[in-house]
Design an enzyme around this catalytic site. Structure first.
Site, PDB file in Angstrom:
ATOM      1  N   ASP A  72      11.699 -82.003  13.139  1.00 39.05           N
ATOM      2  CA  ASP A  72      10.876 -82.752  12.196  1.00 39.05           C
ATOM      3  C   ASP A  72      11.176 -84.249  12.282  1.00 39.05           C
ATOM      4  OD1 ASP A  72       9.047 -82.571   9.817  1.00 39.05           O
ATOM      5  OD2 ASP A  72      10.772 -83.485   8.823  1.00 39.05           O
ATOM      6  N   HIS A 129       0.774 -77.572   9.968  1.00 39.88           N
ATOM      7  CA  HIS A 129       0.883 -77.507   8.512  1.00 39.88           C
ATOM      8  C   HIS A 129       0.576 -78.831   7.828  1.00 39.88           C
ATOM      9  CE1 HIS A 129       4.620 -79.131   9.994  1.00 39.88           C
ATOM     10  NE2 HIS A 129       4.907 -79.563   8.790  1.00 39.88           N
ATOM     11  N   ASP A 130       0.479 -79.919   8.581  1.00 45.01           N
ATOM     12  CA  ASP A 130       0.185 -81.239   8.017  1.00 45.01           C
ATOM     13  C   ASP A 130      -1.250 -81.694   8.281  1.00 45.01           C
ATOM     14  OD1 ASP A 130       2.729 -81.704   6.957  1.00 45.01           O
ATOM     15  OD2 ASP A 130       3.480 -82.567   8.829  1.00 45.01           O
ATOM     16  N   ASP A 172      12.478 -74.730  12.366  1.00 50.26           N
ATOM     17  CA  ASP A 172      12.155 -76.124  12.066  1.00 50.26           C
ATOM     18  C   ASP A 172      13.455 -76.834  11.706  1.00 50.26           C
ATOM     19  OD1 ASP A 172      10.544 -78.387  11.474  1.00 50.26           O
ATOM     20  OD2 ASP A 172       8.973 -77.060  10.730  1.00 50.26           O
ATOM     21  N   GLU A 224       8.813 -83.766  16.791  1.00 52.50           N
ATOM     22  CA  GLU A 224       7.670 -84.372  16.110  1.00 52.50           C
ATOM     23  C   GLU A 224       7.840 -85.884  16.171  1.00 52.50           C
ATOM     24  OE1 GLU A 224       5.419 -84.330  11.756  1.00 52.50           O
ATOM     25  OE2 GLU A 224       7.603 -84.181  11.880  1.00 52.50           O
TER      26      GLU A 224
END
Length: 557
Positions: A212, A328-329, A110, A254
């Site tokens: 990210d 994860h969000d 990430d 993302e």
């Protein structure tokens, strides 16, 4: 995927290894704890490589493992070139890369480069004085005339995006927590440091980067323009040229702001900035216009089909789709789109079938493959997520009742995805011999990996079959997508076609039987690729689908 040679070279055109791959996201803090401290770690990931190999996974995407004070569970990095002690050491990471390669699995990191932690040495020096050489590594502005923030930008975690530094008398920008100051990408020195860091990790043999909030790095804060700034794609093209452009790795950005048009700027064949992007239109179209995800709208299948179909067609000939229900969000997929009370197994298998047979690279979030569900929290004290805690305060200040907020958080809060992986019926789901950092979902006694792997009809085995189909049937990878019955309120119907092969996919999204009169074009006979009840090998003029039934039949012309 052959990961034995490093670095790997990218061919300019043609099929990519990640077209047939399936990616598995690991949230390290919640995956597997090897030492009993209640926090998952890198040795824990290593211990589960055989599990992931049996599932068929090609790449593990690791949420951040860098050194961090953990204000945002690792998305606030204090050292890009070190590992958080609770996760292990750099030697542990190198061993993970080596052991994963032996299992035919790559490791994707990430990449969090929109911001750092306020404990990062760059920021510590940046706030020492307005003339410090590192001052321009971050975004500082003088107060407004009234002494308040420079403008009205709001943090994604709630409240102003500016925090006053009393010592220097200026505000710094943070689009997330105040402990996550934004880097100044307009500074070439920042970009050079980032690229050097990326190459340092690439040289350690990783298979790629998940980037990210990458659509934030071109921001123009004085114009209150945060996403899709005018130099965003200049930076990404420069990044590619300086780091991964010549290596055969996977890069996914993302991009909450992405549209089908802008997605082609990121991943179009002639531009080659990234392999693909995560777009979230199928997520956000189900959020409330005022309260956002904290008060989600009722599930709208027609809307979901419209969005997914739009993206399938937009990237059909150029670019590439990423396919995902959760991360994860986001809330657990089967809790959001399925039925955990009456048809848990059937609806989870249906959702997997619909997603994995679309065109693109599928992503499996840890626990999704065994049907893990949202967590039934009853109190705000049970939450650990900084976003949820901030939003709780703000929503209560705005007049929302505590009960309504908890209800919304239990549907959409990020901690739903962060409860520990449920490995077995042992205490704490086999995640840890200690007390987990966040509670384990109480259904671990029946929803766990050990039980799923021994049941031929389990959700886990259904995922394993879908992952194998992508490796054995080119039509699943490269077939053209066409939707059918777009306005049908209960069924998702589409076909994938490649040369003489055509797959017909029909899925019932309702907890009831649904009868359907099929168009003549879909009346076929052939082998059943996958189903979640019994095999169906012929589609006549009428068909009745059982609750949450999903079938995929291969018509070979």
């Amino acid at each position: 995927m052959d990961l034995s040679a490093t670095p790997m070279r990218r061919s300019p055109l043609g099929p990519k290894w990640w077209h047939t791959a399936t990616i598995y996201q690991v949230y390290p803090r919640s995956f597997c704890d090897s030492n009993g401290d209640g926090i998952g770690d890198i040795p824990g990931v290593i211990s589960k490589l055989d599990y992931l190999r049996k599932l068929g996974i090609d790449v593990i995407w690791l949420s951040p493992i860098y050194k961090s004070p953990m204000d945002d569970n690792g998305y606030d990095i204090s050292d890009y070139r070190d590992i958080a002690p609770e996760f292990g050491t750099l030697a542990d990471f190198d061993r993970l890369v080596e052991e994963a390669r032996k299992h035919g699995i790559g490791i994707m990191l990430d990449l969090v480069v929109n911001h750092t932690s306020d404990e990062y040495p760059w920021f510590q020096q940046s706030r020492e004085a307005t003339n410090n050489p590192f001052r321009d590594f971050y975004i500082w502005r003088k107060p407004a005339k009234d002494g308040g923030p420079p403008n009205g930008l709001k943090s994604s975690f709630g409240g102003p995006a500016w925090t006053l530094d009393v010592e220097t008398g200026e505000y710094y920008l943070h689009m997330f927590s105040r402990r996550q100051p934004d880097l100044n990408w307009e500074n070439p020195a920042v970009r050079r440091e980032i690229y050097a860091m990326m190459n340092w990790w690439l040289d350690r043999g990783i298979a790629g980067f998940r980037m990210d909030v990458i659509d934030y790095i071109g921001k123009q804060p004085d114009q209150e323009l945060i996403k899709d700034g005018p130099h965003l794609h200049d930076y990404l093209q420069e990044m590619s040229a300086e780091t991964f452009g010549s290596r055969d790795i996977l890069t996914v950005g993302e991009t909450w702001s992405a549209t089908p048009g802008s997605a082609l700027l990121y991943s179009g064949r002639d531009r080659g900035e990234l392999s693909m992007v995560f777009q979230f239109e199928h997520v956000t179209q189900q959020w409330d216009e005022i309260y956002g995800k904290w008060r989600p709208k009722p599930f709208d299948l027609v809307g979901l089909k419209t969005v997914l179909g739009k993206w399938q067609l937009a990237l059909a000939k150029d670019g590439w789709n990423s396919l995902f229900w959760g991360n994860h969000d986001l809330p657990r997929a089967v809790s959001r789109y399925g039925d955990v009370s009456g048809y848990h197994v059937q609806s989870a298998k249906m959702l997997a079938t619909v997603l994995h047979l679309l065109k693109g690279t599928p992503y499996v979030y840890q626990g999704e493959e065994i049907g893990m569900t949202n967590m039934p929290f009853t109190s705000i004290e049970q939450y650990r997520d900084v976003e949820t805690l901030n939003m709780h305060r703000l929503h209560l200040d705005a007049g929302l009742s505590p009960e309504d907020f908890i209800k919304g958080a239990n549907q959409s809060g990020r901690d739903n995805a962060r409860t520990p992986m449920q490995w077995s019926a042992a205490p704490h789901g086999g995640f840890s011999t200690g007390v987990p950092w966040i509670e384990v979902n109480p259904n671990y006694a029946t929803v766990n990996a050990e039980r799923a792997m021994t049941d031929e009809q389990s959700i886990w085995n259904h995922y394993r079959k879908l992952i194998a189909l992508r490796k054995t049937h080119p039509v699943v990878v490269y077939g053209d997508y066409q939707s059918w019955l777009d306005t049908h309120p209960d069924l998702f119907v589409y076909t994938r076609t490649l040369n003489e092969d055509r797959v017909v996919v029909i899925a019932n999204f309702r907890p009831k039987a649904v009868a359907l009169t099929l168009p003549s074009e879909l009346q076929i006979e052939g082998p059943c690729l996958i189903c979640n009840y019994g095999p169906v090998q012929r589609l006549g003029d009428t068909i009745e689908l059982r609750p949450y039934e999903a079938i995929a039949i291969l018509d070979q012309g």
